[in-house]
Scaffold this motif. Structure first.
Motif, PDB file in Angstrom:
ATOM      1  N   ASP A 146       0.829  -1.213   0.000  1.00 39.75           N
ATOM      2  CA  ASP A 146       0.000   0.000   0.000  1.00 39.75           C
ATOM      3  C   ASP A 146       0.859   1.258   0.000  1.00 39.75           C
ATOM      4  O   ASP A 146       0.518   2.267  -0.647  1.00 39.75           O
ATOM      5  CB  ASP A 146      -0.930   0.001   1.211  1.00 39.75           C
ATOM      6  N   TYR A 147       1.964   1.225   0.736  1.00 36.92           N
ATOM      7  CA  TYR A 147       2.872   2.379   0.740  1.00 36.92           C
ATOM      8  C   TYR A 147       3.686   2.441  -0.555  1.00 36.92           C
ATOM      9  O   TYR A 147       3.911   3.514  -1.108  1.00 36.92           O
ATOM     10  CB  TYR A 147       3.803   2.315   1.954  1.00 36.92           C
ATOM     11  N   GLU A 149       2.823   1.480  -3.488  1.00 40.73           N
ATOM     12  CA  GLU A 149       2.033   1.883  -4.651  1.00 40.73           C
ATOM     13  C   GLU A 149       1.942   3.401  -4.782  1.00 40.73           C
ATOM     14  O   GLU A 149       1.634   3.908  -5.861  1.00 40.73           O
ATOM     15  CB  GLU A 149       0.637   1.261  -4.590  1.00 40.73           C
ATOM     16  N   ARG A 150       2.218   4.134  -3.683  1.00 39.04           N
ATOM     17  CA  ARG A 150       2.275   5.588  -3.771  1.00 39.04           C
ATOM     18  C   ARG A 150       3.452   6.021  -4.641  1.00 39.04           C
ATOM     19  O   ARG A 150       3.411   7.066  -5.283  1.00 39.04           O
ATOM     20  CB  ARG A 150       2.410   6.206  -2.372  1.00 39.04           C
ATOM     21  N   PRO A 153       2.600   3.212  -8.903  1.00 40.37           N
ATOM     22  CA  PRO A 153       1.150   3.005  -9.063  1.00 40.37           C
ATOM     23  C   PRO A 153       0.766   1.662  -9.672  1.00 40.37           C
ATOM     24  O   PRO A 153      -0.359   1.196  -9.483  1.00 40.37           O
ATOM     25  CB  PRO A 153       0.731   4.154  -9.992  1.00 40.37           C
ATOM     26  N   ASP A 156      -1.071  -1.062  -7.615  1.00 48.79           N
ATOM     27  CA  ASP A 156      -2.405  -0.799  -7.078  1.00 48.79           C
ATOM     28  C   ASP A 156      -3.286  -2.046  -7.111  1.00 48.79           C
ATOM     29  O   ASP A 156      -4.087  -2.281  -6.207  1.00 48.79           O
ATOM     30  CB  ASP A 156      -3.068   0.336  -7.864  1.00 48.79           C
ATOM     31  N   SER A 157      -3.164  -2.862  -8.168  1.00 47.50           N
ATOM     32  CA  SER A 157      -4.007  -4.053  -8.291  1.00 47.50           C
ATOM     33  C   SER A 157      -3.415  -5.008  -9.327  1.00 47.50           C
ATOM     34  O   SER A 157      -2.388  -4.699  -9.947  1.00 47.50           O
ATOM     35  CB  SER A 157      -5.436  -3.655  -8.707  1.00 47.50           C
ATOM     36  N   ARG A 161       0.732  -6.639  -8.126  1.00 44.62           N
ATOM     37  CA  ARG A 161       0.538  -6.527  -6.674  1.00 44.62           C
ATOM     38  C   ARG A 161       0.668  -7.896  -6.010  1.00 44.62           C
ATOM     39  O   ARG A 161       1.364  -8.039  -4.992  1.00 44.62           O
ATOM     40  CB  ARG A 161      -0.840  -5.927  -6.390  1.00 44.62           C
TER      41      ARG A 161
END
Length: 481
Positions: A146-147, A149-150, A153, A156-157, A161
């Protein structure tokens, strides 16, 4: 073999009836058959790495405290992280310090419940605590991604991921396999690197602080979410007792454990409170923005994008430290349960090269891989519920052992009488019941299924022991009549 309790006026300690009487205050490992001890020399945990292992069992930094502000506003968030350690963290740490030094074996809280109430409750304690820890471990790779992906990107999915989560779990498990002392010193380094950006953020924030912001009850029209508030406090300040399953790996645990727990509790509380005071006092934003990870956004507002990136990297390192510490706890719990006969003897096996619990790591990682793709909020709530069941049993075991074995050797002893101990345990126990009462239906379902599975597991193990289908250590575990 039969376990016999000797009256305290006839002996200083309870005795276990074997070929010779052995003091219950002796090391659990010392009670194992000498013919089975073929382990290589162990490198024991010393004070400094133990402190930071405990720190990462519980916190790993102020990451994850932000939803308390979102749920109830700055004032209640500050009060929560100021008061909750006194009604929860400190009692939990005191129980852990007393019982870990009285029973310094890797079974930890499993030994405590078994000595207090018998093998069935020892087995249930093992089930609840083990599942709560491994479910909790599954949250940390998700937090890392989650961190990340900042910054990337693409995470994200989708398959990128999932591949990164899987690879992260395997790589971190291999590090854990190398050895507990390595994990301990890695925890020290990770803590220093992940805490450093917060020290800088606090320094930059001080000139911008307006104390009036600390007494804000939240924005008008924003409804308080007390369920989120309570779960945030609970999730960020529990698991101090998880380190008890490493007691057999600690150098001079009678002295080291109480010191390490005291320093770790203090470090944990300060690492939550000081950044929270700094950010709530210096930043004024919409309350809804205080989601997990907001500290990085606050760093950008206070000092610039460079500090935001550092805090995001620190969050990833913190999640890695939490993963490593709790994986160590769960894997050594498996080993400890085999040492005292709750699990088959095969789970006692250690790596010949690194002296680490191979099967404990494999079992833990297998469950983590299965849980790591669940919804994050469900993971946390289920872990909290199972942990609460285990803690209620742990507090009961603590009080009952004081009553059952008042003369048991306790190198560290909470300076209270029986009534004082009951009061000390009732307050956090009431909080545990509250946490369980506000759980959702899906959490009740998951926890209920796992509890029924734990009961079935106990009777399966009992059947295997009776039919001699598997080998067990029989020194400390006796089937109920």
């Amino acid at each position: 073999m039969e376990i016999v309790t000797v009256p305290t006026n006839e002996s200083n300690n309870a005795k276990i009836k074997t070929t010779s009487s052995i003091s219950m205050s002796s090391s659990i490992n010392d009670l194992l058959p000498t013919t089975t001890i073929t382990e290589p020399p162990q490198k024991k945990l010393t004070l400094l790495p133990l402190i930071f292992l405990i720190y990462f069992e519980v916190a790993g930094g102020p990451f994850g405290e932000e939803p308390a502000v979102q749920a109830a506003g700055p004032l209640f968030a500050l009060i929560g992280f100021l008061v909750f350690p006194f009604i929860w963290s400190i009692p939990e740490a005191l129980v852990t310090a007393e019982l870990s030094t009285a029973y310094p074996g890797n079974g930890g809280f499993v030994i405590w419940a078994q000595q207090a109430f018998g093998p069935f409750w020892g087995s249930m304690m093992g089930t609840w605590k083990f599942l709560s820890v491994v479910i909790n471990i599954a949250a940390f790779p998700i937090l890392c991604v989650d961190y990340l992906e900042r910054l990337f990107p693409v995470l994200d999915s989708g398959w990128p991921r999932y591949v990164v989560i899987f690879g992260m779990i395997i790589i971190l498990a291999l590090i854990n396999y190398i050895g507990i002392t390595i994990v301990g010193y890695v925890a020290v380094i990770l803590a220093l690197v992940s805490i450093a950006p917060f020290v800088l953020m606090i320094c930059f924030a001080i000139p911008k602080i307006k104390p009036v912001r600390w007494i804000s009850l939240g924005q008008k029209g924003v409804k308080k979410d007390w369920g989120l508030y309570i779960n945030t406090l609970f999730w960020n300040l529990n698991f101090f007792d998880s380190v008890s399953t490493l007691a057999g790996e600690v150098e001079n645990p009678h002295k080291t454990f109480p010191k390490a727990l005291f320093i770790a509790v203090l470090l944990t509380c300060l690492s939550y409170l000081i950044p929270l005071f700094a950010v709530t006092g210096s930043v004024s934003v919409d309350q809804s923005l205080w989601t997990t990870g907001f500290h990085a956004e606050a760093a950008n507002i206070i000092a610039g994008n460079w500090l935001k990136i550092w805090i995001e990297i620190g969050a990833v390192l913190s999640a890695i430290g939490l993963f490593q510490a709790q994986l160590s706890s769960s894997s050594y719990q498996i080993l400890g349960m085999a040492e005292i006969g709750v699990l088959p003897k095969i789970f006692e096996y250690r790596s010949k090269k690194f002296n680490t619990p191979l099967f404990g790591i494999l079992v833990s990682v297998g469950i983590v891989l299965g849980m790591a793709y669940m919804d994050f909020e469900v993971i946390i709530a289920a872990a909290n519920f199972l942990y609460s069941l285990g803690m209620l049993l742990e507090f009961a075991s603590f009080v009952w052992l004081r009553r059952k074995f008042p003369q048991l050797g306790r190198p560290f002893k909470v300076p209270m009488g029986l009534f004082g101990l009951i009061v000390m345990c009732l307050v956090p126990s009431a909080f545990l019941i509250l946490v369980m009462a506000i759980a959702t239906k899906i959490v009740y379902l998951i926890s209920g299924v796992m509890t029924i599975g734990g009961i079935g597991w106990y009777f399966l193990i009992k059947f295997c022991r009776t039919k001699k289908l598997l080998r067990f250590n029989t020194n400390h575990f006796e089937d109920e009549e």
